[in-house]
Design a protein around this motif. Structure first.
Motif: not given
Length: 315
Positions: A1-5, A21-26, A77-88, A90-94
């Protein structure tokens, strides 16, 4: 995993945040992705339909419908700030999100909530004038006045939240874990290394809260007058049921959703399951954006008739 610092001159500079919060979705990524995508498409269809109906129908170019159009645009505006990123995500391992992207999302989500309450306050003012001051309505709610009110409901939150995010971006952070499905300004502020650095942010947060609590008090004041006026007249009661009830439903739903999230974020128990926490955190981008166009579409006679004519035409 790439360092966060990134270590620079013995100071840790955050490059990434981890959305825990995404840990529960795996375990059910595909199912959640499918239902979320369908739900987001439904939000787009409902809100864009209301916007297009109002834009294309000259008979709906009235203050109440123009404000409703702005209301639906804010939902997009608000939902576009959440849903597209959330969908991406979901399939991020990190479950990582970049520092800049996180601040941008925090700005969008916070400004969406503030814009929503501002627009609801302006809509309450419009209904107050229409029912309690009908003789002055046309002279007060001119096209110029409506434009000014819409600019106020969008421009003010954007300015206030820009200052908040700018101050947040100057903080030295000593953590990268965000216990949510998305980034929010207050959670980022809580990661600050030194509490003393957050003084200005706390001032602006309390200033922001004062402004939007005053919005809520203003809405309460308008409805006190509306109810008092409508009790005296049958015609006003009919107008109240047709035009104010959808506004009240939208208002109550939004305030309850935001208050639940705010109270949990400030005072919530850490023992609550993550899935429950996630639901509380996304209520205000889950329920209002779908419910608002449906309530207004079915309740407002002109929009309902326009939808019916369109359905008959395409049928």
């Amino acid at each position: 995993m790439t360092s966060s610092y990134l270590i620079m001159d013995n100071v840790s500079v955050v490059r990434f945040f981890i959305l825990s919060g995404l840990n529960e979705t795996s375990d059910y990524k595909v199912t959640l992705f499918t239902f979320t995508l369908l739900y987001y498409c439904m939000i787009l269809v409902f809100n864009i339909s209301i916007i297009m109906i109002i834009v294309l129908d000259q008979n709906l170019h009235e203050p109440m419908y123009i404000l409703l159009c702005s209301f639906c645009m804010n939902g997009l505006y608000g939902t576009t700030g959440f849903y597209p990123k959330f969908l991406l995500d979901l399939f991020s391992s990190s479950h990582q999100t970049s520092y800049e992207c996180c601040l941008l999302q925090a700005f969008v989500m916070n400004s969406f909530a503030c814009c929503e309450l501002s627009i609801l306050a302006v809509m309450a003012y419009d209904r107050y004038l229409a029912i309690c001051r009908p003789l002055h309505y046309q002279s007060v709610m001119t096209k110029q006045k409506v434009s000014q009110l819409i600019c106020f409901s969008w421009f003010t939150p954007f300015c206030i939240l820009s200052i908040n995010i700018l101050l947040t971006s100057r903080l030295k952070l000593c953590g990268v874990k965000i216990d949510r499905l998305y980034c929010v300004n207050w959670v980022i502020v809580k990661l600050a290394c030194y509490v003393s650095d957050t003084f200005l942010i706390n001032v602006t947060v309390h200033f922001t809260m004062t402004i939007y609590i005053s919005h809520g008090l203003f809405i309460f004041w308008t409805y006190m007058h509306l109810i008092r006026t409508c009790v005296k007249s049958k015609d006003d009661r009919v107008k109240f049921m047709q035009t104010c009830v959808p506004h009240l439903v939208s208002l109550v739903t939004f305030i309850v959703a935001v208050l639940f999230d705010f109270m949990y974020m400030r005072f919530g128990s850490k023992d609550l399951p993550q899935s429950h926490h996630n639901f509380i955190a996304i209520e205000f981008v889950l329920i209002p954006p779908v419910m608002n166009p449906l309530v207004y579409g079915f309740k407002l006679t002109k929009i309902r008739n326009r939808i019916s004519r369109s359905y008959i035409f395409f049928k």
